[in-house]
Design a protein around this motif. Structure first.
Motif: not given
Length: 187
Positions: A79-89
């Motif tokens: 999915e589209r996330v705020n941070n690719s390697d360590v997604p928080l939301w």
């Protein structure tokens, strides 16, 4: 009793064997080798005495150490996330027709590299210091996963016989809670 007699006969028989003189060439060769060995021993003793007088002590000066942790993370997000390697939301989906939201890649962002320095006799005390960097300092705004270098920790300490002085930070500045992962430590 028989063994004693046998040994006595061997000893008396051995006395009857004529003793042959050593070859003079062999004696001269042995004498030359002994003289060379004595000269080498004298040279070595002289060298040891010279080194003892100079009183060079290994490790008496300063020391610099490189340390770190190289951590390579592979990841895949669907999915589209705020941070690719360590997604928080998860972010809202893009309008139809855009690029697919999934990402597969690897990163070294959680790598930490540092230097430690030790130096005796600084202002009458012993100095120790440490500086540590990581690559978790953020990402460039152009969408690329190029990590920025971040300063993690700086510490310098001077110790005297009756006291010490510390500069820098010794613990995390916000919370002393132990994180559950290295990535959580960076956040």
């Amino acid at each position: 009793m028989k063994i004693r007699t046998f040994v006595l006969v061997l000893l008396l028989g051995g006395l009857g064997v004529p003793v042959q003189a050593q070859d003079p060439a062999v004696l001269d060769s042995l004498r030359d080798r002994l003289e060379r060995a004595e000269r080498l021993i004298d040279v070595l003793q002289t060298q040891v005495a010279e080194q003892t007088e100079s009183q060079v002590e290994p490790g008496a000066g300063g020391r610099l150490e490189l340390f770190g942790l190289v951590l390579l993370n592979g990841f895949h997000t669907t999915e589209r996330v705020n941070n690719s390697d360590v997604p928080l939301w998860v972010l809202p989906p893009d309008p139809p027709g855009g690029l697919p939201p999934s990402t597969t890649a690897a990163t070294l962002r959680q790598t930490r590299i540092g230097l430690r320095a030790f130096q005796p006799d600084v202002l009458g005390g012993d100095f120790s210091g440490e500086i540590e960097f990581n690559l978790f300092g953020g990402q460039l705004g152009n969408g690329r996963l190029a990590s920025l270098v971040a300063l993690r920790r700086v510490r310098a300490e001077l110790r005297w016989e009756n006291g010490w002085l510390l500069f820098g930070q010794e613990r995390l500045p916000i919370s002393d809670v132990n994180p559950s992962s290295i990535a959580a430590l960076e956040f």
